[in-house]
Design a protein around this motif. Structure first.
Motif, PDB file in Angstrom:
ATOM      1  N   LEU A 179      19.229  99.105  48.525  1.00 46.31           N
ATOM      2  CA  LEU A 179      19.854  98.221  49.596  1.00 46.31           C
ATOM      3  C   LEU A 179      19.372  98.616  51.053  1.00 46.31           C
ATOM      4  O   LEU A 179      18.761  98.023  51.836  1.00 46.31           O
ATOM      5  N   ARG A 231      17.194  97.365  54.359  1.00 43.50           N
ATOM      6  CA  ARG A 231      17.875  97.176  55.620  1.00 43.50           C
ATOM      7  C   ARG A 231      17.239  98.264  56.529  1.00 43.50           C
ATOM      8  O   ARG A 231      17.705  98.510  57.923  1.00 43.50           O
ATOM      9  N   ASP A 252      26.393  97.344  55.969  1.00 42.45           N
ATOM     10  CA  ASP A 252      27.472  96.368  55.908  1.00 42.45           C
ATOM     11  C   ASP A 252      28.341  96.670  54.612  1.00 42.45           C
ATOM     12  O   ASP A 252      27.813  96.786  53.442  1.00 42.45           O
ATOM     13  N   GLU A 309      28.426  93.809  52.114  1.00 48.59           N
ATOM     14  CA  GLU A 309      27.238  93.747  51.438  1.00 48.59           C
ATOM     15  C   GLU A 309      27.150  94.783  50.123  1.00 48.59           C
ATOM     16  O   GLU A 309      26.580  94.680  49.116  1.00 48.59           O
ATOM     17  N   THR A 310      27.532  96.212  50.715  1.00 44.98           N
ATOM     18  CA  THR A 310      27.592  97.419  49.772  1.00 44.98           C
ATOM     19  C   THR A 310      28.368  97.227  48.712  1.00 44.98           C
ATOM     20  O   THR A 310      27.926  97.304  47.478  1.00 44.98           O
ATOM     21  N   ALA A 318      29.306  94.135  47.463  1.00 42.04           N
ATOM     22  CA  ALA A 318      28.869  93.251  46.448  1.00 42.04           C
ATOM     23  C   ALA A 318      27.595  93.781  45.570  1.00 42.04           C
ATOM     24  O   ALA A 318      27.460  93.323  44.578  1.00 42.04           O
ATOM     25  N   VAL A 319      26.834  94.680  45.979  1.00 41.23           N
ATOM     26  CA  VAL A 319      25.620  95.124  45.195  1.00 41.23           C
ATOM     27  C   VAL A 319      26.429  96.197  44.240  1.00 41.23           C
ATOM     28  O   VAL A 319      26.255  96.196  42.902  1.00 41.23           O
TER      29      VAL A 319
END
Length: 236
Positions: free
Chosen positions: A107, A111, A148, A151-152, A154-155
């Motif tokens: 991820l 980014r 973020d 987002e982290t 969610a991963v």
């Protein structure tokens, strides 16, 4: 020129090797033209999430040693790390599955923050009393690297997020003949295995820049022997 580095957060020689490579890169005249890409490699892909134990206990069990003998093994690596200006804790560290760490590193790569997170993860794992195998610690490190938080999380909540990227890196390592890390590939022409001295990395960069020689296998790597950790988790 591209340099690809296969490594694992659990590998102490990857931590040391990264510092030595960066010193070697600093001495390379064309360092501004070098792209560095970090790729995934799990020393123990069979570990399940939550299989976390103290490093000294893991080493004692793996090698059939006492805890004091395991501490002496770690002290040897610590002296190499400290010689490169790196912090290294012999006690108080954990061992566990690094699959989620690699997924979050992918991820971060997407980014443009992979190097930042990798440095923080290495430091947390080897120099600080932080368990990178804890999701909350990993989220904190990701946010500190610039990712973020939502987002982290969610991963981490989706076990398949970036999983294919990790597995693809590992398949490619196998195809290249890499069975230990760190493993460095220079422009797909030249390979160096282990945490070699900085001058070996400078030499490899120079040779790859000149476009000479085929990709070398880990067993045929040049220069002084550098420490590495193999696919069975053995570090020497």
């Amino acid at each position: 020129m591209r340099v690809e580095i296969w490594s694992d957060i659990a590998c102490p020689w990857c931590y040391v090797g990264k510092a030595r490579f960066e010193k070697g890169l600093e001495a390379f005249a064309h360092r501004g033209d070098v792209e560095v890409v970090h790729r995934s490699f799990e020393l123990d892909p069979n570990l399940a999430k939550g299989d976390v134990v103290p490093v000294l206990d893991m080493l004692a069990q793996k090698y059939g040693r006492t805890r004091e003998q395991a501490r002496a093994m770690e002290a040897t690596v610590a002296s190499n790390a400290q010689a490169e200006g790196l912090g290294y804790l012999v006690d108080g560290r954990d061992s566990g599955s690094t699959f989620d760490i690699h997924r979050v590193l992918h991820l971060a790569k997407a980014r443009g923050l992979q190097s930042e997170l990798l440095d923080l993860a290495y430091r947390a794992n080897f120099a600080e009393e932080q368990s990178v195998f804890d999701d909350e610690v990993l989220v904190k490190l990701a946010v500190a690297a610039g990712l973020d938080e939502i987002e982290t999380r969610a991963v981490l909540a989706d076990p398949e997020a970036y999983a294919d990227d990790v597995r693809a890196d590992e398949r490619e390592a196998a195809e290249l003949g890499a069975n230990s890390v760190p493993f460095f590939v220079f422009d797909r022409r030249y390979g160096v295995s282990g945490g070699q001295p900085a001058e070996v990395f400078t030499q490899a960069l120079e040779q790859a820049w000149k476009g000479r020689g085929p990709l070398m296998t880990p067993a045929a790597s040049p220069g002084a022997e550098g420490g590495s950790c193999d696919v069975d988790g053995n570090c020497a």
